[in-house]
Write a protein that holds these residues in place. Structure first.
Motif, PDB file in Angstrom:
ATOM      1  N   TYR A   1       0.828  -1.203   0.000  1.00 10.49           N
ATOM      2  CA  TYR A   1       0.000   0.000   0.000  1.00 10.49           C
ATOM      3  C   TYR A   1       0.868   1.260   0.000  1.00 10.49           C
ATOM      4  O   TYR A   1       0.377   2.343   0.298  1.00 10.49           O
ATOM      5  CB  TYR A   1      -0.877   0.043   1.252  1.00 10.49           C
ATOM      6  N   SER A   2       2.143   1.121  -0.330  1.00 12.43           N
ATOM      7  CA  SER A   2       3.050   2.257  -0.166  1.00 12.43           C
ATOM      8  C   SER A   2       2.649   3.453  -1.022  1.00 12.43           C
ATOM      9  O   SER A   2       2.884   4.606  -0.645  1.00 12.43           O
ATOM     10  CB  SER A   2       4.488   1.838  -0.500  1.00 12.43           C
TER      11      SER A   2
ATOM     12  N   GLY B   1      -0.646   9.011  -3.219  1.00  9.25           N
ATOM     13  CA  GLY B   1      -1.990   9.394  -3.650  1.00  9.25           C
ATOM     14  C   GLY B   1      -2.650  10.370  -2.702  1.00  9.25           C
ATOM     15  O   GLY B   1      -3.231  11.377  -3.118  1.00  9.25           O
ATOM     16  N   LEU B   2      -2.554  10.097  -1.401  1.00 13.92           N
ATOM     17  CA  LEU B   2      -3.178  10.976  -0.417  1.00 13.92           C
ATOM     18  C   LEU B   2      -2.479  12.329  -0.342  1.00 13.92           C
ATOM     19  O   LEU B   2      -3.111  13.340  -0.021  1.00 13.92           O
ATOM     20  CB  LEU B   2      -3.170  10.308   0.960  1.00 13.92           C
TER      21      LEU B   2
ATOM     22  N   SER C   1     -11.131  -0.124  -4.037  1.00 13.41           N
ATOM     23  CA  SER C   1     -10.306  -1.310  -4.270  1.00 13.41           C
ATOM     24  C   SER C   1     -11.046  -2.591  -3.911  1.00 13.41           C
ATOM     25  O   SER C   1     -10.890  -3.621  -4.572  1.00 13.41           O
ATOM     26  CB  SER C   1      -9.012  -1.205  -3.449  1.00 13.41           C
ATOM     27  N   SER C   2     -11.868  -2.540  -2.836  1.00 12.14           N
ATOM     28  CA  SER C   2     -12.502  -3.768  -2.344  1.00 12.14           C
ATOM     29  C   SER C   2     -13.854  -4.057  -2.989  1.00 12.14           C
ATOM     30  O   SER C   2     -14.183  -5.205  -3.252  1.00 12.14           O
ATOM     31  CB  SER C   2     -12.671  -3.671  -0.822  1.00 12.14           C
TER      32      SER C   2
ATOM     33  N   ALA D   1      -4.541   1.529  -9.533  1.00 11.24           N
ATOM     34  CA  ALA D   1      -5.471   2.256 -10.397  1.00 11.24           C
ATOM     35  C   ALA D   1      -6.394   3.152  -9.575  1.00 11.24           C
ATOM     36  O   ALA D   1      -6.681   4.294  -9.972  1.00 11.24           O
ATOM     37  CB  ALA D   1      -6.302   1.267 -11.221  1.00 11.24           C
ATOM     38  N   ALA D   2      -6.858   2.658  -8.432  1.00 15.05           N
ATOM     39  CA  ALA D   2      -7.713   3.473  -7.568  1.00 15.05           C
ATOM     40  C   ALA D   2      -6.951   4.680  -7.033  1.00 15.05           C
ATOM     41  O   ALA D   2      -7.492   5.785  -6.947  1.00 15.05           O
ATOM     42  CB  ALA D   2      -8.234   2.627  -6.401  1.00 15.05           C
ATOM     43  N   THR D   3      -5.673   4.470  -6.687  1.00 17.72           N
ATOM     44  CA  THR D   3      -4.839   5.573  -6.203  1.00 17.72           C
ATOM     45  C   THR D   3      -4.678   6.642  -7.273  1.00 17.72           C
ATOM     46  O   THR D   3      -4.819   7.841  -7.011  1.00 17.72           O
ATOM     47  CB  THR D   3      -3.460   5.046  -5.772  1.00 17.72           C
ATOM     48  N   ALA D   4      -4.375   6.220  -8.495  1.00 23.42           N
ATOM     49  CA  ALA D   4      -4.214   7.172  -9.600  1.00 23.42           C
ATOM     50  C   ALA D   4      -5.517   7.912  -9.882  1.00 23.42           C
ATOM     51  O   ALA D   4      -5.516   9.113 -10.159  1.00 23.42           O
ATOM     52  CB  ALA D   4      -3.737   6.440 -10.853  1.00 23.42           C
TER      53      ALA D   4
END
Length: 271
Positions: free
Chosen positions: A40-41, A46-47, A84-85, A93-96
């Protein structure tokens, strides 16, 4: 060295930088080990983009930047895990998706009103001169909350980090503890934005954990070494920044990079 430290600490802004920097380094290093092991790095990167977008909107509408940004980033962290879940979107992809959207909103809002002024650029690249007494007090309070929650739920976070199916089979609320990890990470990211900047804050999460993993093979030892290395690199980075007038965030990350290279060489020689 003592004379140099005394000279540095004679400036109020350097005292604020050391207090906030050490607290941020400690929080990010502890969380970084679990985030790296869980892959999850990139959530930190992303945040940090979400935080920058929130800061830009807060500056435009004259909101209190930290007060406005903290809940926004926490919501973004929860949304990231939910995407993600529940929707089958991979973590990267969710982070981007989230970080680019938030960054675009912040830049567009700022450009159409006040423009990318000095305050917003400080959030992007970091500045110890931007720290004020309110930031220090808020950082101390929130850092104590982060460290306390990490210690209290250490065993659960350890289990969820290494084996989610086993933890779930034992009755552990895996999703809840992933949410807790995201919540603590969101707070840490916002606290570090003033000093490190959106582009470099994720380095505080990744580098100490990776460096400690080169030297240790047990979770608790890795946690301890990650914290020691992070605080040491933060102190060295602030010293380098003060002596040479280099940007603080870049100095801290380069110090972490140097330690990572040394640790990698030591680990290779041991093998």
């Amino acid at each position: 060295m003592l004379e140099l430290m005394a000279t540095m600490l004679s400036y109020p802004f350097m005292i604020r930088a050391f207090v906030v920097g050490i607290l941020i380094a400690l929080c990010s290093s502890l969380l970084g080990v679990s985030l790296v092991l869980k892959r999850y790095s990139m959530i930190g990167d992303g945040l940090s983009h979400v935080a920058f977008g929130s800061f830009a909107v807060a500056m435009v509408f004259n909101f209190a930047p930290m007060t406005f940004t903290i809940p926004v980033v926490i919501l973004a962290a929860f949304l990231l895990l939910r995407l993600s879940s529940d929707n089958g979107i991979q973590g990267d992809a969710a982070t981007a998706l989230i970080c680019s959207s938030a960054l675009a909103i912040g830049i567009t809002t700022a450009s159409m009103t006040t423009g990318l002024n000095t305050d917003i650029n400080n959030f992007l690249f970091g500045s110890i001169l931007a720290l004020n007494n309110h930031d220090v007090i808020l950082s101390i309070v929130l850092s104590i909350i982060v460290l306390t929650l990490f210690v209290i739920f250490y065993n659960k976070l350890f289990t969820v980090t290494f084996d989610e199916p086993f933890a779930s089979a034992c009755g552990t609320n895996v999703h809840g503890y992933n949410m807790l990890l995201a919540f603590l990470t969101a707070i840490t990211i916002v606290l570090g934005m003033r000093m490190m900047g959106a582009l470099l804050i994720s380095g505080l999460i990744v580098f100490p954990a990776l460096t400690a993993m080169r030297l240790c093979h047990h979770f608790r030892q890795t946690i301890i070494w990650s914290a020691v290395l992070s605080v040491g690199c933060m102190t060295a980075g602030l010293l380098f920044s003060y002596l040479w007038g280099a940007p603080t965030g870049a100095s801290v990350v380069l110090t972490n990079l140097f330690c990572f290279i040394i640790a990698s060489l030591v680990a290779r020689l041991k093998r």
